[in-house]
Design a protein around this motif. Structure first.
Motif, PDB file in Angstrom:
ATOM      1  N   GLY A 197      -6.279  -0.394   1.012  1.00  0.00           N
ATOM      2  CA  GLY A 197      -7.350  -0.460   0.037  1.00  0.00           C
ATOM      3  C   GLY A 197      -8.127  -1.749   0.029  1.00  0.00           C
ATOM      4  N   GLY A 224       0.797  -1.222   0.000  1.00  0.00           N
ATOM      5  CA  GLY A 224       0.000   0.000   0.000  1.00  0.00           C
ATOM      6  C   GLY A 224       0.830   1.272   0.000  1.00  0.00           C
ATOM      7  N   LEU A 283     -12.437   1.699   4.817  1.00  0.00           N
ATOM      8  CA  LEU A 283     -11.146   1.947   4.190  1.00  0.00           C
ATOM      9  C   LEU A 283     -10.552   3.281   4.629  1.00  0.00           C
ATOM     10  CD1 LEU A 283     -11.911   0.712   0.552  1.00  0.00           C
ATOM     11  CD2 LEU A 283     -10.814  -0.523   2.404  1.00  0.00           C
ATOM     12  N   ALA A 299      -5.486   4.273  -1.077  1.00  0.00           N
ATOM     13  CA  ALA A 299      -6.042   3.622  -2.264  1.00  0.00           C
ATOM     14  C   ALA A 299      -7.139   4.532  -2.789  1.00  0.00           C
ATOM     15  CB  ALA A 299      -6.600   2.240  -1.928  1.00  0.00           C
ATOM     16  N   THR A 309      -9.942   5.173  -0.374  1.00  0.00           N
ATOM     17  CA  THR A 309      -9.580   5.502   1.001  1.00  0.00           C
ATOM     18  C   THR A 309      -9.896   6.950   1.318  1.00  0.00           C
ATOM     19  OG1 THR A 309      -7.796   3.893   0.919  1.00  0.00           O
ATOM     20  CG2 THR A 309      -7.694   5.519   2.669  1.00  0.00           C
TER      21      THR A 309
END
Length: 352
Positions: A114, A50, A123, A293, A296
């Motif tokens: 994510g 991530g 998220l 992500a 998010t």
């Protein structure tokens, strides 16, 4: 934590019985010794994937001033710029029958890669994260007492555990599993300590020995994945990698002069007295909060200190885990000789 108590309140708690707050150096040293004796061995699961993981560094334990200041709103940005030396915060509350030891696990980031896993419900990300555990010790006349139970903080829920040989059973809340204990290679006494664990990213805390989902996944990760194993010690170390299995942390008293409790009205560190300050400002040193992500988001002012930890569906008031543990434990558990009402405090700095 993802629980946020939004109102700016002054934390002045009424007394619930006689409170003898001893300021003598000898009494303070005894309490610090108890906190050191029962400090947990802690497994921190680590995720290296991530945009905001920093190759696992975003899961390391540290202090809220790891970057040398008391500004909670730059901790996200500074996570990748400073060594994350390991610390746990603690407080001690006592009655004649029990000692209640609260430990806080602090991370500069609550982050997402994510994907939803384990105990994550969304998220979102947020700057600063503070989960923890209450360790319950019976004052049985021995030097350090007898370990009876622990209650961990996992966002908006608290989970109860008892070790083998405990006299405690379920009360108003069910017992969620076994409190595993283990030894510490840096401890000359080699006594059994509570063994706690946190998942990666959102850092929900559990007993390492719990068998219920999702905490059982941490045992699999411990055996076959990566992660950091923290031990109490005399040196605050930073992990050498995302799979460092011997990192020492040091303890910090929440009530130390100029410490967490004294700083609760510092609006650079706390947005309210019940929430650490954290924002979604731009980050010149990498991905900002909310960039984990595409889906998010970033929440603000979303990490709570121990005096604001709360289980969303239990009877004790928010913060009772730290500030009124005699009542919370009396409510959560049953045991032989349990009194008809909670004991009065002999030492409770939250109420002094």
């Amino acid at each position: 934590m993802k629980t946020l108590i939004a109102a700016f309140v002054t934390v002045l708690l009424p007394a619930a019985g006689a409170i003898g707050v001893s300021a003598s150096p000898a009494a303070a040293a005894e309490r610090a010794d108890l906190a050191s004796w029962w400090a947990p061995v802690h497994f921190q699961d680590v995720d290296t994937t991530g945009n905001t993981s920093l190759a696992g560094k975003s899961d390391y334990l540290t202090s809220y001033d790891f970057d040398g200041d008391l500004n909670g709103r730059n901790n996200w940005e500074n996570t990748g710029r400073y060594a994350l030396s390991a610390h746990l915060y603690y407080s001690v509350v006592q009655t004649s029958g029990f000692t209640y030891l609260s430990y806080l696990f602090f991370h500069p980031r609550d982050w997402s890669d994510g994907s939803l896993s384990d105990y994550e419900a969304d998220l979102s990300e947020h700057e600063n994260d503070a989960e923890g555990v209450l360790v319950v010790v019976k004052n049985d006349g021995s030097a350090y007492g007898k370990l009876e139970a622990a209650i961990t903080v996992a966002h908006k829920d608290c989970y109860s555990y008892v070790p083998a040989g405990s006299d405690f059973s379920s009360g108003a809340e069910d017992i969620d599993g076994l409190l595993t204990t283990t030894t510490d290679p840096h401890d000359a006494e080699q006594h059994q300590r509570p063994w706690t664990a946190e998942q990666s990213k959102s850092h929900a805390a559990w007993s390492f020995g719990a068998s219920r989902k999702p905490s059982d996944a941490l045992q699999t990760q411990y055996r076959s994945g990566d992660g950091v194993l923290y031990y109490p010690g005399s040196t605050a170390e930073a992990p050498s990698s995302a799979n460092d299995r011997d990192v020492q942390y040091t303890l910090i008293d929440i009530f130390a002069p100029g410490g967490m409790w004294d700083s609760r009205t510092n609006t650079s560190l706390f947005a309210t007295t019940s929430a650490f300050a954290g924002d979604n400002s731009s980050n010149p040193y990498g991905a900002k909060c909310g960039a984990g992500a595409a889906a998010t988001s970033c929440e603000t002012n979303s990490a709570n200190p121990p005096w604001a930890w709360d289980d969303h569906n239990d009877r004790p008031a928010p913060g009772a885990l730290a500030t009124d543990p005699a009542y919370l434990v009396w409510d959560y558990f049953a045991w032989s000789g349990k009194p008809s009402s909670p004991e009065a405090y002999t030492y409770n700095p939250y109420r002094s």
